[in-house]
Design a protein around this motif. Sequence first.
Motif, PDB file in Angstrom:
ATOM      1  N   ALA A  76      65.281  18.293  10.660  1.00  0.00           N
ATOM      2  CA  ALA A  76      64.779  17.181  10.069  1.00  0.00           C
ATOM      3  C   ALA A  76      65.061  17.032   8.618  1.00  0.00           C
ATOM      4  O   ALA A  76      65.580  15.991   7.930  1.00  0.00           O
ATOM      5  N   TRP A 114      65.237  24.080   4.747  1.00  0.00           N
ATOM      6  CA  TRP A 114      64.352  23.272   4.639  1.00  0.00           C
ATOM      7  C   TRP A 114      63.024  23.677   3.588  1.00  0.00           C
ATOM      8  O   TRP A 114      62.667  23.118   3.073  1.00  0.00           O
ATOM      9  N   SER A 134      52.656  23.448   2.431  1.00  0.00           N
ATOM     10  CA  SER A 134      54.085  22.981   2.609  1.00  0.00           C
ATOM     11  C   SER A 134      55.003  23.780   3.596  1.00  0.00           C
ATOM     12  O   SER A 134      55.849  23.139   4.114  1.00  0.00           O
ATOM     13  N   SER A 135      54.167  24.841   4.168  1.00  0.00           N
ATOM     14  CA  SER A 135      55.157  25.380   5.225  1.00  0.00           C
ATOM     15  C   SER A 135      55.175  24.815   6.473  1.00  0.00           C
ATOM     16  O   SER A 135      55.775  25.187   7.341  1.00  0.00           O
ATOM     17  N   TYR A 136      54.020  23.867   6.722  1.00  0.00           N
ATOM     18  CA  TYR A 136      53.805  23.367   7.905  1.00  0.00           C
ATOM     19  C   TYR A 136      54.249  22.059   8.171  1.00  0.00           C
ATOM     20  O   TYR A 136      54.026  21.054   7.042  1.00  0.00           O
ATOM     21  N   PRO A 137      54.928  21.749   9.289  1.00  0.00           N
ATOM     22  CA  PRO A 137      55.603  20.474   9.210  1.00  0.00           C
ATOM     23  C   PRO A 137      54.605  19.429   9.802  1.00  0.00           C
ATOM     24  O   PRO A 137      54.956  18.079   9.513  1.00  0.00           O
ATOM     25  N   ARG A 150      67.415  14.227   6.745  1.00  0.00           N
ATOM     26  CA  ARG A 150      67.064  13.434   5.535  1.00  0.00           C
ATOM     27  C   ARG A 150      67.942  13.638   4.337  1.00  0.00           C
ATOM     28  O   ARG A 150      67.952  12.814   3.579  1.00  0.00           O
ATOM     29  N   PRO A 156      48.639  26.762  -0.983  1.00  0.00           N
ATOM     30  CA  PRO A 156      50.119  26.921  -1.081  1.00  0.00           C
ATOM     31  C   PRO A 156      50.709  26.789   0.055  1.00  0.00           C
ATOM     32  O   PRO A 156      52.043  26.529   0.268  1.00  0.00           O
ATOM     33  N   SER A 169      58.017  15.157   0.762  1.00  0.00           N
ATOM     34  CA  SER A 169      59.048  16.053   0.505  1.00  0.00           C
ATOM     35  C   SER A 169      59.556  16.422   2.311  1.00  0.00           C
ATOM     36  O   SER A 169      59.940  17.458   2.503  1.00  0.00           O
ATOM     37  N   GLY A 170      59.015  15.567   3.012  1.00  0.00           N
ATOM     38  CA  GLY A 170      59.443  15.905   4.440  1.00  0.00           C
ATOM     39  C   GLY A 170      58.268  16.209   5.516  1.00  0.00           C
ATOM     40  O   GLY A 170      58.394  16.382   6.768  1.00  0.00           O
ATOM     41  N   ALA A 190      57.834  14.153  14.414  1.00  0.00           N
ATOM     42  CA  ALA A 190      57.548  14.796  12.931  1.00  0.00           C
ATOM     43  C   ALA A 190      58.829  15.734  12.678  1.00  0.00           C
ATOM     44  O   ALA A 190      59.289  16.006  11.349  1.00  0.00           O
ATOM     45  N   LEU A 191      59.419  16.543  13.796  1.00  0.00           N
ATOM     46  CA  LEU A 191      60.351  17.525  13.824  1.00  0.00           C
ATOM     47  C   LEU A 191      61.730  17.014  13.827  1.00  0.00           C
ATOM     48  O   LEU A 191      62.725  17.599  13.831  1.00  0.00           O
ATOM     49  N   VAL A 206      63.193  22.268   0.231  1.00  0.00           N
ATOM     50  CA  VAL A 206      62.661  20.944   0.232  1.00  0.00           C
ATOM     51  C   VAL A 206      61.229  20.923   0.311  1.00  0.00           C
ATOM     52  O   VAL A 206      60.511  20.191  -0.555  1.00  0.00           O
ATOM     53  N   ARG A 207      60.526  21.585   0.968  1.00  0.00           N
ATOM     54  CA  ARG A 207      59.232  21.539   1.170  1.00  0.00           C
ATOM     55  C   ARG A 207      58.685  23.091   1.302  1.00  0.00           C
ATOM     56  O   ARG A 207      58.593  23.628   2.527  1.00  0.00           O
ATOM     57  N   SER A 208      58.202  23.700   0.470  1.00  0.00           N
ATOM     58  CA  SER A 208      57.558  25.043   0.490  1.00  0.00           C
ATOM     59  C   SER A 208      56.778  25.099  -0.759  1.00  0.00           C
ATOM     60  O   SER A 208      56.849  24.325  -1.604  1.00  0.00           O
ATOM     61  N   GLU A 209      56.045  26.280  -0.962  1.00  0.00           N
ATOM     62  CA  GLU A 209      55.057  26.439  -2.097  1.00  0.00           C
ATOM     63  C   GLU A 209      55.993  26.364  -3.454  1.00  0.00           C
ATOM     64  O   GLU A 209      55.534  25.557  -4.360  1.00  0.00           O
ATOM     65  N   PRO A 242      64.825  19.048  18.019  1.00  0.00           N
ATOM     66  CA  PRO A 242      63.904  18.958  16.851  1.00  0.00           C
ATOM     67  C   PRO A 242      63.316  20.106  16.228  1.00  0.00           C
ATOM     68  O   PRO A 242      62.875  21.074  17.161  1.00  0.00           O
ATOM     69  N   ARG A 243      63.379  20.115  15.323  1.00  0.00           N
ATOM     70  CA  ARG A 243      62.929  21.329  14.563  1.00  0.00           C
ATOM     71  C   ARG A 243      62.910  21.052  13.058  1.00  0.00           C
ATOM     72  O   ARG A 243      63.510  20.042  12.267  1.00  0.00           O
ATOM     73  N   GLN A 244      62.238  22.003  12.314  1.00  0.00           N
ATOM     74  CA  GLN A 244      62.171  21.540  10.677  1.00  0.00           C
ATOM     75  C   GLN A 244      63.690  21.482  10.051  1.00  0.00           C
ATOM     76  O   GLN A 244      63.922  20.742   9.198  1.00  0.00           O
ATOM     77  N   GLU A 264      59.324  28.738  14.745  1.00  0.00           N
ATOM     78  CA  GLU A 264      57.978  28.763  15.322  1.00  0.00           C
ATOM     79  C   GLU A 264      57.397  27.326  14.808  1.00  0.00           C
ATOM     80  O   GLU A 264      56.917  27.485  13.525  1.00  0.00           O
ATOM     81  N   PRO A 314      60.799  33.309  12.144  1.00  0.00           N
ATOM     82  CA  PRO A 314      59.305  32.740  11.956  1.00  0.00           C
ATOM     83  C   PRO A 314      59.536  30.986  11.786  1.00  0.00           C
ATOM     84  O   PRO A 314      58.639  30.532  12.141  1.00  0.00           O
ATOM     85  N   ASP A 315      60.654  30.731  11.052  1.00  0.00           N
ATOM     86  CA  ASP A 315      60.660  29.387  10.817  1.00  0.00           C
ATOM     87  C   ASP A 315      61.013  28.519  12.070  1.00  0.00           C
ATOM     88  O   ASP A 315      60.901  27.434  12.217  1.00  0.00           O
TER      89      ASP A 315
END
Lengths: 229, 772
Positions: B364, B559, A85-88, B368, A82, A114-115, A226-227, B562-565, B359-361, A34, A31-32
């Motif tokens: 990136a 990632w 943060s999952s969305y870039p 960084r 919450p 944080s990105g 962004a990505l 670094v950036r999640s809940e 390009p992907r999370q 996507e 899922p990451d």
Amino acid sequence: MGRRIALLGLWLLVWAAWPATHAHAQLAASPDAEFRIARLKYGGGGDWYSNRSSLPNLLRAVRERTTIKAAESEAVVSPLDPELSSYPYLYATGHGMIRFTQQEAAALRRYMLSGGFFHVDDNFGMDPHFRQAVKTLFPDRDLVELPYSHEVYHCFYQFPQGLPKIHEHYGGPPHGYGILDQGRVVLFYSYNTDLGDGWESPEVHNDPPDKREAALRMGVNLVVYALSH
Amino acid sequence: MGAGPRWGPLEGARRAYRLRAAPLRGRFALCYNPGERPNAALSQLVRLPQSPFILAVAVLAALVALGLVALSWRTLAGLSRPQRLALTAGRLLLFAVAAVGVADLGVWRASSHTLQPYLALLIDASQSMSIADEAGGQTRLEAALAQCQAQRLPDQLGTRAAGLTYSFAEAAHPTQNMERLQAKGQRTDLVAAVSAPVEQIGPQDLAALVLVCDGQDTEGASAADIAGAAQGVPVYTVGVGKPERPRDLELAQMLAPKEVARGEQAVIAAQLRAYGYQRVRTRVLLRRGDERIEARAAELSPGQPARLQFRLTPRELGLFRYSLRAEPLADELSSRNNERNFFLRVTQADRKVLVLDRPRQEFAALRRALEPVEKLSLTIYLKKDRASGFWREQPSPQKDQPLPRGDKLAQYDAVIIGDLASADLGREVLAEIASLVRSKGLGLALLGGPQGMGKVTYAGTPLADLLPFSAAAGSYQAAAAQARISQAGQNHPALAAVHGDLNLGSLPALAGLYALGSLRPGAQALLTANLPARGAVPLVAVRRVGSAKVLAVATDSTWRWVRSEHAGEQSAAAHAALWRALIWWLATIEAEHGVLVQLDRDTYTVGDAVRIVVTVRDQDFAPVSDAQVTAVVQRPDGAKDQVNCYAVPDASGRYEGTYRTGADGTHKLTVKAQRGAADLGSAAREFAVEPQVEEFRHPEMNRGLLEDVARRTRAAYLPLSRVAELPKLIQPQPRRIASAERTGLAHTRPYLLLFLALAALDWGLRRRWGVG
């Protein structure tokens, strides 16, 4: 005899098909992998929900034109969600008020540093309110106009003159501002162009195809940026 | 008897001897304890028994004597009173004589004799004594030996035993073959030279030292230091060589870096001085081994040094010996100080890493994490669309850029392949990467993602056999997966420095991972993750392929740290630390076996001790404490020396040994470790040994120092030509030594005769008077 042959043929068919099925299972993606844009449901009373067809159209363009596996629809998040943060890529648009509480500002600031990438698109009338709100987000940083040589204008499509002009609101040229962190644009503010209008389906605003194309291209650039940063 | 004094306040034999020798001279004293010296006055002897034991013995003896008298009187009842008195008195006397013998009473006799003092002749055998500035073109050592032998100096000075002639350089040693001395010493330590005979003979027995040398001390000792080392013994100095600086060209200074990165420029600065010449020209050559690198002309004027700069850009990794040599001038006394050597270690420059991704999370976040790392140079190519080729991201994004191939690809230390299908790269690029991995040690990383690891596109490609997993692709297991560091990961050099700080248990869970099958033989899982149905599965795995390292990361979710809940600063720092450690390790070209050898430094001087530290780890990188570690040093001439390495207590897997350098040049150290018959691996490295050139820094004789030493020790300085005068100057006085000799009474003839006479008298009287 004929029945046996038929059974054998069926078994062979199943046997032959099984590896393909198994291989197909291997194609299941994380899922990451996507990419999905999150629309920001902000406070202050502004129409955060405007340009409803814009983000699906942008996501389609990203999906079709790049190697980014983009989802079909956007997500909607509030600053304290919450899931934010999952969305870039976080997108905010509207015509009027936009305001962040201190708690919301902290969450958004944390997201960007944080990105995360925050794109604010002025849909006419948002500018004075956003310029006020951005001080809440980054009291110690200023919006700076990005030069035309910046990567956001060249990382996929070429925009030698910077942001394309999609809609005439205030008159004058469009402006692309940014807030940078360690050289990376963490907040992009598109002003006096209304990219979201250009991303909308043709029948919504009857924009000329070249304007829509320019808007989509700029949108693709922002997503690619962004990505990759 | 006890060790303490019995007869007065004696404080030890030596001190007692000095205190009491004079009063005893020519007299006798009676003593009891055979291990001690007597008191001076006999009057003291009367009241000397001080010990309760001695008193008890004396009382007992008196009682025995009384008993003996009573018994004798009774047994002689048949005799007249005078007869009884005579026999009883004789037996009492016999008892007394026997008691003296049993008690080992003795007599001390004082005496004195004379002792011939020692003289030590010290001859400099350091390299500076090979300078030929003496008459007839003789070297200093040749001239010194010729003079000493012509004047029969050892005999003339009255030395009376072998071993009083010393040769010295770094240290002094007695020599019996003066004529065989050679000027080979790499340093001159005048303090050590003077100290050796003083400490071996003792200052009280040394009448004088004769120091024959050129006065050059490479250890920087002053005249006061040298005079102090003599401990009051006069030091007569004999100067060899000319006190004026000879015509000489000197490479006076050289500044060279010890280490330079490959491809970077090293600057070597040198200063050249000429003495005794007017305007002269010469050339200075920079060489690496026998290979000439650069030559520069230099013009020198009196008092004006020539300053030169050389630049070199090494291309090969390793330790190399360079030399800078000025061509000798006409009539130059010695060209030994025209040359200087230095060793330059060429190290890996910035780790160059090629990143191929889209390009992907995950990309990136990786970018960084890695971009801020100093000395890690990233070149990024992104596949942004299907229609065109790769975009090269630096310095600004450029479309349709061909991927590096051939020599350009070979410049990289590691390649990271992100989420790309094998077709995106093409079979030829993959074949080149695989070839470089095998042949050059190029590090390779394959990262998780749906386009690459999620499909079967790498199966059958040249990369497939390199990966740590048995399969190049696997189904994605979507589940909250908590990463954990494995035991192998804790010991592995890739994570050894950071695993303590990673605290992976506190990190947000990954979204899932690709199940890539089992690990290949030799591969190790550094990180694992628990999947609900499958338990711990490898998340980050590594494998050695020859000298290369291959890394596979079976997820595209890091990632989220670094950036999640649940991410925070700590988890973001862990993300950066993990990726930096992994990629740095991947891109470091370093032989990394089960054996790691380290030295305390790269460059030594002849005579230095090289401290060898060996760390032995097994295949799981666990420390091995019961290995047999063998170290062999190959000298520049090819000869080999074995060095014993011993396990360091309380330092698991660590062994140490010491090697003493003897020759200059590049030395090769090879270390092997075994456990029983099992080979645990080997390691090799080089170290440089520089020659001692200090001996030739100042070729003139240092007359001032020699005169000062002589003055401070109340002796005299003489030039070599006047060495014949030394016997007249040194008049050693024989030393009178007082002593006392003890003779036990029981061991004397009179005592024996007295005892026998008394016994015979008793026997004769009893026989005459008819007593049984």
